[in-house]
Scaffold this motif. Structure first.
Motif, PDB file in Angstrom:
ATOM      1  N   TYR A  57       9.269 -28.339 -35.803  1.00 12.66           N
ATOM      2  CA  TYR A  57       9.209 -27.850 -34.430  1.00 12.66           C
ATOM      3  C   TYR A  57       9.774 -26.437 -34.403  1.00 12.66           C
ATOM      4  CZ  TYR A  57       8.161 -32.381 -32.264  1.00 12.66           C
ATOM      5  OH  TYR A  57       7.562 -33.550 -31.873  1.00 12.66           O
ATOM      6  N   SER A  58       9.037 -25.517 -33.802  1.00 14.05           N
ATOM      7  CA  SER A  58       9.513 -24.142 -33.699  1.00 14.05           C
ATOM      8  C   SER A  58       9.095 -23.557 -32.363  1.00 14.05           C
ATOM      9  CB  SER A  58       8.964 -23.291 -34.848  1.00 14.05           C
ATOM     10  OG  SER A  58       7.545 -23.308 -34.851  1.00 14.05           O
ATOM     11  N   ALA A  59       9.809 -22.506 -31.953  1.00  5.72           N
ATOM     12  CA  ALA A  59       9.545 -21.853 -30.676  1.00  5.72           C
ATOM     13  C   ALA A  59       8.841 -20.529 -30.891  1.00  5.72           C
ATOM     14  CB  ALA A  59      10.856 -21.644 -29.916  1.00  5.72           C
ATOM     15  N   TYR A  95       4.490 -27.661 -32.856  1.00  7.08           N
ATOM     16  CA  TYR A  95       4.800 -28.483 -34.024  1.00  7.08           C
ATOM     17  C   TYR A  95       3.637 -28.467 -35.002  1.00  7.08           C
ATOM     18  CZ  TYR A  95       1.855 -32.120 -31.906  1.00  7.08           C
ATOM     19  OH  TYR A  95       0.796 -32.803 -31.363  1.00  7.08           O
ATOM     20  N   GLU A  96       3.983 -28.599 -36.268  1.00  4.85           N
ATOM     21  CA  GLU A  96       3.019 -28.739 -37.356  1.00  4.85           C
ATOM     22  C   GLU A  96       3.448 -29.929 -38.199  1.00  4.85           C
ATOM     23  OE1 GLU A  96       0.268 -27.067 -37.960  1.00  4.85           O
ATOM     24  OE2 GLU A  96       0.507 -25.551 -36.368  1.00  4.85           O
ATOM     25  N   GLY A  97       2.518 -30.852 -38.440  1.00  2.00           N
ATOM     26  CA  GLY A  97       2.776 -32.001 -39.297  1.00  2.00           C
ATOM     27  C   GLY A  97       2.089 -31.816 -40.639  1.00  2.00           C
ATOM     28  N   LEU A  98       2.835 -31.979 -41.711  1.00  2.00           N
ATOM     29  CA  LEU A  98       2.338 -31.734 -43.067  1.00  2.00           C
ATOM     30  C   LEU A  98       2.507 -32.996 -43.905  1.00  2.00           C
ATOM     31  CD1 LEU A  98       4.238 -28.339 -43.529  1.00  2.00           C
ATOM     32  CD2 LEU A  98       1.912 -28.645 -42.647  1.00  2.00           C
ATOM     33  N   GLU A  99       1.399 -33.542 -44.405  1.00  2.00           N
ATOM     34  CA  GLU A  99       1.496 -34.714 -45.274  1.00  2.00           C
ATOM     35  C   GLU A  99       2.064 -34.298 -46.627  1.00  2.00           C
ATOM     36  OE1 GLU A  99      -2.079 -36.909 -45.608  1.00  2.00           O
ATOM     37  OE2 GLU A  99      -2.213 -37.360 -43.462  1.00  2.00           O
ATOM     38  N   MET A 100       2.934 -35.132 -47.159  1.00  2.00           N
ATOM     39  CA  MET A 100       3.602 -34.817 -48.421  1.00  2.00           C
ATOM     40  C   MET A 100       2.760 -35.314 -49.590  1.00  2.00           C
ATOM     41  SD  MET A 100       7.497 -35.856 -47.294  1.00  2.00           S
ATOM     42  CE  MET A 100       8.089 -35.631 -48.987  1.00  2.00           C
ATOM     43  N   ALA A 101       2.395 -34.401 -50.480  1.00  2.00           N
ATOM     44  CA  ALA A 101       1.564 -34.766 -51.631  1.00  2.00           C
ATOM     45  C   ALA A 101       2.278 -35.768 -52.535  1.00  2.00           C
ATOM     46  CB  ALA A 101       1.186 -33.513 -52.418  1.00  2.00           C
ATOM     47  N   ALA A 102       3.588 -35.629 -52.684  1.00  2.00           N
ATOM     48  CA  ALA A 102       4.341 -36.527 -53.564  1.00  2.00           C
ATOM     49  C   ALA A 102       4.681 -37.854 -52.890  1.00  2.00           C
ATOM     50  CB  ALA A 102       5.637 -35.846 -54.024  1.00  2.00           C
ATOM     51  N   GLU A 103       4.559 -37.911 -51.564  1.00  2.00           N
ATOM     52  CA  GLU A 103       4.877 -39.133 -50.806  1.00  2.00           C
ATOM     53  C   GLU A 103       3.770 -39.321 -49.781  1.00  2.00           C
ATOM     54  OE1 GLU A 103       7.508 -40.908 -51.497  1.00  2.00           O
ATOM     55  OE2 GLU A 103       8.874 -39.577 -52.554  1.00  2.00           O
ATOM     56  N   ALA A 105      16.289 -25.276 -45.939  1.00  2.00           N
ATOM     57  CA  ALA A 105      15.889 -23.869 -46.021  1.00  2.00           C
ATOM     58  C   ALA A 105      15.176 -23.404 -44.753  1.00  2.00           C
ATOM     59  CB  ALA A 105      14.989 -23.645 -47.235  1.00  2.00           C
ATOM     60  N   VAL A 106      14.698 -24.363 -43.936  1.00  2.00           N
ATOM     61  CA  VAL A 106      14.077 -24.019 -42.650  1.00  2.00           C
ATOM     62  C   VAL A 106      15.216 -23.852 -41.649  1.00  2.00           C
ATOM     63  CG1 VAL A 106      12.470 -24.736 -40.853  1.00  2.00           C
ATOM     64  CG2 VAL A 106      12.023 -25.355 -43.245  1.00  2.00           C
ATOM     65  N   THR A 107      15.535 -22.622 -41.302  1.00  2.00           N
ATOM     66  CA  THR A 107      16.717 -22.348 -40.470  1.00  2.00           C
ATOM     67  C   THR A 107      16.379 -22.060 -39.018  1.00  2.00           C
ATOM     68  OG1 THR A 107      16.657 -20.019 -41.113  1.00  2.00           O
ATOM     69  CG2 THR A 107      18.036 -21.506 -42.433  1.00  2.00           C
ATOM     70  N   GLN A 108      15.124 -21.750 -38.706  1.00  2.00           N
ATOM     71  CA  GLN A 108      14.770 -21.408 -37.331  1.00  2.00           C
ATOM     72  C   GLN A 108      13.894 -22.473 -36.674  1.00  2.00           C
ATOM     73  OE1 GLN A 108      13.506 -17.338 -36.654  1.00  2.00           O
ATOM     74  NE2 GLN A 108      14.602 -16.630 -38.471  1.00  2.00           N
ATOM     75  N   GLY A 109      13.727 -23.594 -37.360  1.00  2.00           N
ATOM     76  CA  GLY A 109      12.951 -24.678 -36.807  1.00  2.00           C
ATOM     77  C   GLY A 109      13.585 -26.013 -37.127  1.00  2.00           C
ATOM     78  N   ALA A 110      13.243 -27.007 -36.341  1.00  2.00           N
ATOM     79  CA  ALA A 110      13.713 -28.373 -36.581  1.00  2.00           C
ATOM     80  C   ALA A 110      12.739 -29.042 -37.536  1.00  2.00           C
ATOM     81  CB  ALA A 110      13.794 -29.154 -35.270  1.00  2.00           C
ATOM     82  N   SER A 164      10.759 -15.965 -27.059  1.00  2.00           N
ATOM     83  CA  SER A 164      10.634 -16.743 -25.818  1.00  2.00           C
ATOM     84  C   SER A 164      11.983 -17.329 -25.412  1.00  2.00           C
ATOM     85  CB  SER A 164       9.630 -17.879 -26.019  1.00  2.00           C
ATOM     86  OG  SER A 164      10.133 -18.826 -26.955  1.00  2.00           O
ATOM     87  N   PRO A 165      12.119 -17.793 -24.165  1.00  2.00           N
ATOM     88  CA  PRO A 165      13.351 -18.484 -23.762  1.00  2.00           C
ATOM     89  C   PRO A 165      13.658 -19.688 -24.657  1.00  2.00           C
ATOM     90  CG  PRO A 165      12.081 -17.897 -21.816  1.00  2.00           C
ATOM     91  CD  PRO A 165      11.211 -17.578 -23.007  1.00  2.00           C
ATOM     92  N   SER A 166      12.621 -20.396 -25.094  1.00  2.00           N
ATOM     93  CA  SER A 166      12.849 -21.544 -25.973  1.00  2.00           C
ATOM     94  C   SER A 166      13.386 -21.101 -27.321  1.00  2.00           C
ATOM     95  CB  SER A 166      11.551 -22.333 -26.167  1.00  2.00           C
ATOM     96  OG  SER A 166      11.140 -22.954 -24.957  1.00  2.00           O
ATOM     97  N   ASP A 167      12.935 -19.936 -27.799  1.00  2.00           N
ATOM     98  CA  ASP A 167      13.450 -19.393 -29.054  1.00  2.00           C
ATOM     99  C   ASP A 167      14.943 -19.105 -28.924  1.00  2.00           C
ATOM    100  OD1 ASP A 167      13.375 -18.329 -31.677  1.00  2.00           O
ATOM    101  OD2 ASP A 167      13.113 -16.313 -30.891  1.00  2.00           O
ATOM    102  N   GLU A 168      15.338 -18.516 -27.822  1.00  2.00           N
ATOM    103  CA  GLU A 168      16.759 -18.240 -27.597  1.00  2.00           C
ATOM    104  C   GLU A 168      17.561 -19.532 -27.544  1.00  2.00           C
ATOM    105  OE1 GLU A 168      17.212 -15.873 -24.116  1.00  2.00           O
ATOM    106  OE2 GLU A 168      15.854 -14.284 -24.806  1.00  2.00           O
ATOM    107  N   ARG A 169      17.000 -20.568 -26.930  1.00  2.00           N
ATOM    108  CA  ARG A 169      17.719 -21.832 -26.815  1.00  2.00           C
ATOM    109  C   ARG A 169      17.789 -22.564 -28.144  1.00  2.00           C
ATOM    110  NH1 ARG A 169      14.420 -22.785 -21.282  1.00  2.00           N
ATOM    111  NH2 ARG A 169      15.755 -21.468 -19.957  1.00  2.00           N
ATOM    112  N   MET A 170      16.755 -22.435 -28.960  1.00  2.00           N
ATOM    113  CA  MET A 170      16.825 -23.039 -30.300  1.00  2.00           C
ATOM    114  C   MET A 170      17.878 -22.330 -31.158  1.00  2.00           C
ATOM    115  SD  MET A 170      14.866 -25.720 -30.808  1.00  2.00           S
ATOM    116  CE  MET A 170      14.193 -25.857 -32.477  1.00  2.00           C
ATOM    117  N   ARG A 171      18.010 -21.028 -31.013  1.00  2.00           N
ATOM    118  CA  ARG A 171      19.059 -20.306 -31.744  1.00  2.00           C
ATOM    119  C   ARG A 171      20.437 -20.757 -31.271  1.00  2.00           C
ATOM    120  NH1 ARG A 171      17.066 -15.752 -34.511  1.00  2.00           N
ATOM    121  NH2 ARG A 171      14.863 -15.335 -34.060  1.00  2.00           N
ATOM    122  N   LEU A 172      20.541 -20.971 -29.962  1.00  2.00           N
ATOM    123  CA  LEU A 172      21.802 -21.467 -29.416  1.00  2.00           C
ATOM    124  C   LEU A 172      22.112 -22.859 -29.957  1.00  2.00           C
ATOM    125  CD1 LEU A 172      24.198 -21.191 -27.440  1.00  2.00           C
ATOM    126  CD2 LEU A 172      22.673 -22.061 -25.631  1.00  2.00           C
TER     127      LEU A 172
END
Length: 292
Positions: A262-264, A246-254, A121-126, A268-276
């Motif tokens: 990772y998101s731009a 980047y944001e790291g999130l600990e998983m409550a269930a794991e 469901a996260v489409t604009q970030g890795a 920004s130029p990085s945002d354009e490159r991530m879309r590419l």
């Protein structure tokens, strides 16, 4: 990993890095040790020299939380170092395995369908899931495309530490290679304190120590890190230079796993490159898929 040796080397390395001036002490003449003397650490922590010497020899079992806190304050520990000291003390006390989160091998673990749906469901970030050994356990399509050089290395699961130290492609992928190498080892050292009986982690550290001087040197520094948020630079083989937050999130269930995204910066130029890159991944799905 031998707990007594870990404790000894960790405390000695922390003591060696602090000068008397930094600790608010007079330097004094004829100093023969780098950093603080044992007696100075003992005085700062409010314990006897004999007791501190015992702790530094690795006999940390039974040390109270108050003593550990005093020691952490005396040695000017940051949050990651303080947590590492307590993890080493818990391991020395033989805390029952049931009290600790269950450590997974990573090889037999598969994401729940709902977790994979959430990543997808996260489409604009890795977005991806990793464990403390730096295994890539699950990823959305953009993360698989982003980590294309890591997946190309093979391995089930792919491992970021092996890529960092054993694959020359990492030096192109990480423009700040030295910084990434430091962070990688510090994450593994932190995990070793949390999971001293993790055989897969022990095997990974042994492999990297044997095959990489760069890893072996950093491992000996005993540095640890809490790795939760920040910005990194990458050089991707498909879209080129990227600067990503980047944001790291600990998983409550794991409890032993982390979701990282990772998101731009928008626009920004990085945002354009991530879309590419996302468009590339959509038209080359097989190229970005991990081996099963």
């Amino acid at each position: 990993m031998d707990n007594r040796s870990e404790v000894r080397d960790f405390l000695m390395s922390r003591r060696a890095r602090i000068t008397p001036e930094e600790a608010g002490l007079p330097p004094g003449p004829n100093r023969r040790v780098k950093g603080l003397r044992r007696s100075e650490v003992a005085a700062l922590a409010g314990v006897s020299v004999e007791y501190y010497a015992k702790l530094e020899r690795g006999a940390i079992a039974g040390a109270s939380a108050g003593v550990l806190e005093a020691l952490a304050n005396a040695l000017r520990f940051d949050d990651a170092e303080r947590a590492h000291l307590f993890n080493l003390a818990h391991a020395a006390d033989g805390m029952p395995a049931a009290v600790r989160p269950r450590r997974r091998t990573g090889k037999a673990w598969n994401p729940r369908p709902s977790l994979q749906w959430a990543l997808d469901a996260v489409t604009q970030g890795a977005a991806f899931v990793r464990n403390g050994r730096m295994d890539l356990l699950a990823a959305n399509p953009l993360a698989r495309a982003f980590y294309l050089p890591v997946y190309a290395q093979g391995g089930n699961p792919p491992n970021l530490a092996r890529f960092q130290f054993l694959d020359e492609a990492s030096r192109d992928f990480y423009p700040d290679w030295e910084l990434f190498a430091d962070v990688c080892v510090e994450i593994l050292r932190t995990e070793a304190g949390r999971a001293p009986r993790d055989k897969d982690l022990h095997d990974l550290i042994g492999e990297l120590s044997t095959r990489s001087t760069e890893f072996r040197t950093r491992w000996g520094a005993h540095n640890v890190r809490q790795h939760g948020t920040g910005t990194k630079n990458f050089r991707h083989p498909i879209v080129g230079e990227l600067t990503l937050a980047y944001e790291g999130l600990e998983m409550a269930a794991e409890p032993d796993l982390t979701v990282t995204i990772y998101s731009a910066e928008p626009g920004s130029p990085s945002d354009e490159r991530m879309r590419l890159l996302a468009s590339w991944a959509a038209t080359h799905p097989a190229a970005a898929l991990p081996e099963r």
